[in-house]
Design a protein around this motif. Structure first.
Motif, PDB file in Angstrom:
ATOM      1  N   ARG A   1       0.828  -1.210   0.000  1.00 38.69           N
ATOM      2  CA  ARG A   1       0.000   0.000   0.000  1.00 38.69           C
ATOM      3  C   ARG A   1       0.865   1.264   0.000  1.00 38.69           C
ATOM      4  O   ARG A   1       0.529   2.254  -0.650  1.00 38.69           O
ATOM      5  CB  ARG A   1      -0.922  -0.022   1.210  1.00 38.69           C
ATOM      6  CG  ARG A   1      -2.099  -0.969   1.034  1.00 38.69           C
ATOM      7  CD  ARG A   1      -2.934  -1.054   2.280  1.00 38.69           C
ATOM      8  NE  ARG A   1      -4.144  -1.862   2.058  1.00 38.69           N
ATOM      9  CZ  ARG A   1      -4.981  -2.258   3.019  1.00 38.69           C
ATOM     10  NH1 ARG A   1      -4.710  -1.932   4.278  1.00 38.69           N
ATOM     11  NH2 ARG A   1      -6.037  -2.964   2.725  1.00 38.69           N
ATOM     12  N   GLN A   2       1.952   1.198   0.773  1.00 39.71           N
ATOM     13  CA  GLN A   2       2.857   2.345   0.763  1.00 39.71           C
ATOM     14  C   GLN A   2       3.462   2.543  -0.626  1.00 39.71           C
ATOM     15  O   GLN A   2       3.608   3.677  -1.113  1.00 39.71           O
ATOM     16  CB  GLN A   2       3.964   2.129   1.804  1.00 39.71           C
ATOM     17  CG  GLN A   2       4.906   3.303   1.938  1.00 39.71           C
ATOM     18  CD  GLN A   2       4.224   4.555   2.446  1.00 39.71           C
ATOM     19  OE1 GLN A   2       3.324   4.473   3.288  1.00 39.71           O
ATOM     20  NE2 GLN A   2       4.611   5.708   1.917  1.00 39.71           N
ATOM     21  N   GLN A   3       3.770   1.421  -1.265  1.00 39.73           N
ATOM     22  CA  GLN A   3       4.304   1.490  -2.613  1.00 39.73           C
ATOM     23  C   GLN A   3       3.276   2.090  -3.579  1.00 39.73           C
ATOM     24  O   GLN A   3       3.606   2.925  -4.422  1.00 39.73           O
ATOM     25  CB  GLN A   3       4.725   0.092  -3.074  1.00 39.73           C
ATOM     26  CG  GLN A   3       5.297   0.056  -4.474  1.00 39.73           C
ATOM     27  CD  GLN A   3       5.613  -1.359  -4.923  1.00 39.73           C
ATOM     28  OE1 GLN A   3       5.317  -2.320  -4.225  1.00 39.73           O
ATOM     29  NE2 GLN A   3       6.215  -1.478  -6.090  1.00 39.73           N
ATOM     30  N   LEU A   4       2.019   1.648  -3.430  1.00 36.05           N
ATOM     31  CA  LEU A   4       0.969   2.177  -4.302  1.00 36.05           C
ATOM     32  C   LEU A   4       0.748   3.669  -4.051  1.00 36.05           C
ATOM     33  O   LEU A   4       0.516   4.456  -4.988  1.00 36.05           O
ATOM     34  CB  LEU A   4      -0.321   1.398  -4.089  1.00 36.05           C
ATOM     35  CG  LEU A   4      -0.313  -0.065  -4.554  1.00 36.05           C
ATOM     36  CD1 LEU A   4      -1.609  -0.759  -4.152  1.00 36.05           C
ATOM     37  CD2 LEU A   4      -0.088  -0.161  -6.058  1.00 36.05           C
ATOM     38  N   LYS A   5       0.789   4.060  -2.779  1.00 40.78           N
ATOM     39  CA  LYS A   5       0.607   5.471  -2.460  1.00 40.78           C
ATOM     40  C   LYS A   5       1.734   6.312  -3.035  1.00 40.78           C
ATOM     41  O   LYS A   5       1.517   7.405  -3.598  1.00 40.78           O
ATOM     42  CB  LYS A   5       0.537   5.633  -0.942  1.00 40.78           C
ATOM     43  CG  LYS A   5       0.273   7.065  -0.507  1.00 40.78           C
ATOM     44  CD  LYS A   5       0.180   7.163   1.001  1.00 40.78           C
ATOM     45  CE  LYS A   5      -0.071   8.603   1.444  1.00 40.78           C
ATOM     46  NZ  LYS A   5      -0.154   8.722   2.909  1.00 40.78           N
ATOM     47  N   THR A   6       2.941   5.794  -2.892  1.00 32.24           N
ATOM     48  CA  THR A   6       4.085   6.510  -3.452  1.00 32.24           C
ATOM     49  C   THR A   6       3.974   6.602  -4.965  1.00 32.24           C
ATOM     50  O   THR A   6       4.257   7.653  -5.578  1.00 32.24           O
ATOM     51  CB  THR A   6       5.379   5.794  -3.065  1.00 32.24           C
ATOM     52  OG1 THR A   6       5.468   5.713  -1.640  1.00 32.24           O
ATOM     53  CG2 THR A   6       6.601   6.534  -3.604  1.00 32.24           C
ATOM     54  N   ARG A   7       3.555   5.498  -5.578  1.00 32.66           N
ATOM     55  CA  ARG A   7       3.376   5.501  -7.023  1.00 32.66           C
ATOM     56  C   ARG A   7       2.313   6.531  -7.434  1.00 32.66           C
ATOM     57  O   ARG A   7       2.452   7.249  -8.441  1.00 32.66           O
ATOM     58  CB  ARG A   7       2.996   4.103  -7.488  1.00 32.66           C
ATOM     59  CG  ARG A   7       2.926   3.951  -8.999  1.00 32.66           C
ATOM     60  CD  ARG A   7       2.409   2.568  -9.351  1.00 32.66           C
ATOM     61  NE  ARG A   7       3.288   1.520  -8.807  1.00 32.66           N
ATOM     62  CZ  ARG A   7       2.979   0.221  -8.867  1.00 32.66           C
ATOM     63  NH1 ARG A   7       1.810  -0.175  -9.389  1.00 32.66           N
ATOM     64  NH2 ARG A   7       3.806  -0.660  -8.366  1.00 32.66           N
ATOM     65  N   ARG A   8       1.200   6.658  -6.674  1.00 32.40           N
ATOM     66  CA  ARG A   8       0.127   7.616  -6.986  1.00 32.40           C
ATOM     67  C   ARG A   8       0.630   9.051  -6.835  1.00 32.40           C
ATOM     68  O   ARG A   8       0.365   9.929  -7.669  1.00 32.40           O
ATOM     69  CB  ARG A   8      -1.069   7.373  -6.073  1.00 32.40           C
ATOM     70  CG  ARG A   8      -2.206   8.386  -6.251  1.00 32.40           C
ATOM     71  CD  ARG A   8      -3.486   7.845  -5.633  1.00 32.40           C
ATOM     72  NE  ARG A   8      -3.308   7.475  -4.250  1.00 32.40           N
ATOM     73  CZ  ARG A   8      -3.473   8.308  -3.223  1.00 32.40           C
ATOM     74  NH1 ARG A   8      -3.783   9.567  -3.431  1.00 32.40           N
ATOM     75  NH2 ARG A   8      -3.327   7.866  -1.986  1.00 32.40           N
TER      76      ARG A   8
END
Length: 438
Positions: free
Chosen positions: A235-242
């Motif tokens: 999720r942190q990765q997805l948030k960073t990606r967003r």
């Protein structure tokens, strides 16, 4: 001449002495016969008045294998015919066994009782003098010679036959009771051992079950923690990606506005934007390089940025998130632990319980009639003897007559010597007087 003359009478005197001795003994024949008869009568009195002693014996040999089969088939008690016979023989030889038989059958020993002796003292004397164990030579190993027996020498007023046969039967019965007690103890000990084994197996099963449940729970917790860590990281990765996408969109929007690109376009179309197209024109562009994002136009880029800013979760953009959620849901309930906890009859899962219960049931239902167990074969029963072994009348009479005759001759010779001493002295004096006169 004097020496020769003295030697001749010497020889004549010796011959006369032998003849005279015989005549002297013959003269005392009544004395010799009287003494012989007297001693013979005394021997006869002893031979006929002495208490006769008889002897009986009983011999046991090993039982047959079939006689001990019922005992040996129990599987918990083994007894060979040789061992059985030796056990009976040891019981026969036991002082305690004989004393107990003596106490239980005092009527058989009534004639041995003395007022100045206790019961035990009476038995002690009788036991030392009367009983003798019969056994084969230890150097012989042939099974044909295997036997054990007891021999009894007893006075006339004792029922020796009943005593020996009774003692043998008492010893066999006593050994049967001991075997029955041993068998009961062995069976009970085996049952106790089986109960301990079952209890130990149950405790081991409980420990194994608890250990397995703990291992499963630990594995589930570990897996759950790993999935949750992975989910948080994802999720942190997805948030960073967003966020990176939003920053990228912001930059592209500024470029698109600067270039006046509102609608999506291509690099080639951007240069011809001022030309008026006539008719329907279809353009295709082949370009191996990635088209910059701002060519999407500010409208599309702003729309995407607004959508990303309004997004509350990025989970739907990553299939792995759904997979992790699925795995976490599966870990919520461990069916193996549920099955283990819901077992009602856990004894069914003990590996050797069935065989142990089978053996315990067999031992509890064992019925061996030890009272009819044949521990030894009676090869020779004690039988009423035909004649006593003591006293031996003929031998005593013969010895009495011989000893009486010898005593009579001795007394006759002694009398003859005593009578001849004065005569010999007178003859010696008379023989010396003529010699001096010459």
């Amino acid at each position: 001449m004097n020496a020769i003359s003295q030697a001749i009478p010497q020889t004549s005197s010796d011959e006369i002495d032998l003849a005279a001795l015989f005549r002297a003994l013959w003269k005392q024949k009544l004395l010799i016969a009287s003494i012989t008869l007297l001693v013979g009568l005394m021997a006869a009195a002893y031979a006929f008045l002495a208490t006769p002693e008889y002897q009986v014996q009983s011999v046991l040999r090993p039982a047959l294998i079939k006689d001990l089969d019922a005992l040996n088939r129990t599987g918990v008690y083994k007894l060979t015919p040789g061992q059985s016979m030796r056990r009976v023989g040891a019981t026969l030889e036991s002082y305690d066994t004989r004393l107990e038989f003596f106490r239980a059958n005092q009527g058989l020993f009534e004639s041995l009782r003395r007022s100045n002796r206790s019961l035990e003292q009476t038995f002690e004397v009788f036991n030392q003098q009367a009983f003798k164990m019969l056994q084969p030579d230890t150097k012989k190993t042939d099974n044909l010679s295997a036997y054990v027996g007891i021999q009894l020498t007893y006075p006339e007023d004792v029922n020796g036959v009943a005593l020996v046969n009774g003692l043998v039967e008492y010893s066999v019965q006593l050994e049967r009771e001991r075997i029955a007690a041993d068998l009961a103890v062995v069976i009970q000990n085996r049952l106790n051992q089986l109960e301990l084994q079952i209890a130990a197996a149950r405790a081991s099963y409980e420990a194994t079950k608890e250990s397995r449940i703990a291992a499963l729970l630990e594995a589930d917790n570990l897996k759950r923690a790993e999935l949750q860590d992975e989910l948080r990281a994802l999720r942190q990765q997805l948030k960073t990606r967003r966020n990176n996408r939003i920053a990228q969109l912001d930059e592209s929007i500024r470029i698109a506005k600067t270039l006046g690109i509102v609608k999506p376009t291509t690099p080639s179309a951007l240069g011809e934007g001022e030309r008026v197209s006539q008719g329907s024109v279809i353009r295709t562009e082949v370009n191996s390089q990635q088209i910059p994002l701002y060519f999407m136009g500010s409208e599309a880029l702003e729309a995407e940025r607004n959508a990303l800013l309004q997004r509350r979760s990025d989970d739907f953009t990553e299939p792995r998130v759904a997979q992790i959620a699925k795995e976490l849901q599966l870990l919520a309930n461990n069916r193996q632990i549920e099955v283990l906890n819901k077992r009602e009859n856990e004894d069914l899962f003990l590996k050797k319980l069935a065989s142990w219960r089978e053996e315990a049931a067999r031992l509890r239902n064992l019925e061996v009639d030890v009272s009819t167990l044949k521990l030894a074969t009676v090869d020779q029963l004690a039988m009423q003897p035909i004649k006593p072994i003591k006293p031996k009348k003929a031998l005593i009479l013969a010895l009495g007559l011989v000893l009486g005759g010898m005593l009579g001759l001795f007394i006759a010779l002694l009398r003859n010597m005593l009578q001849r001493k004065p005569e010999t002295f007178a003859q010696t004096q008379a023989a010396r007087e003529p010699a001096h006169s010459l």
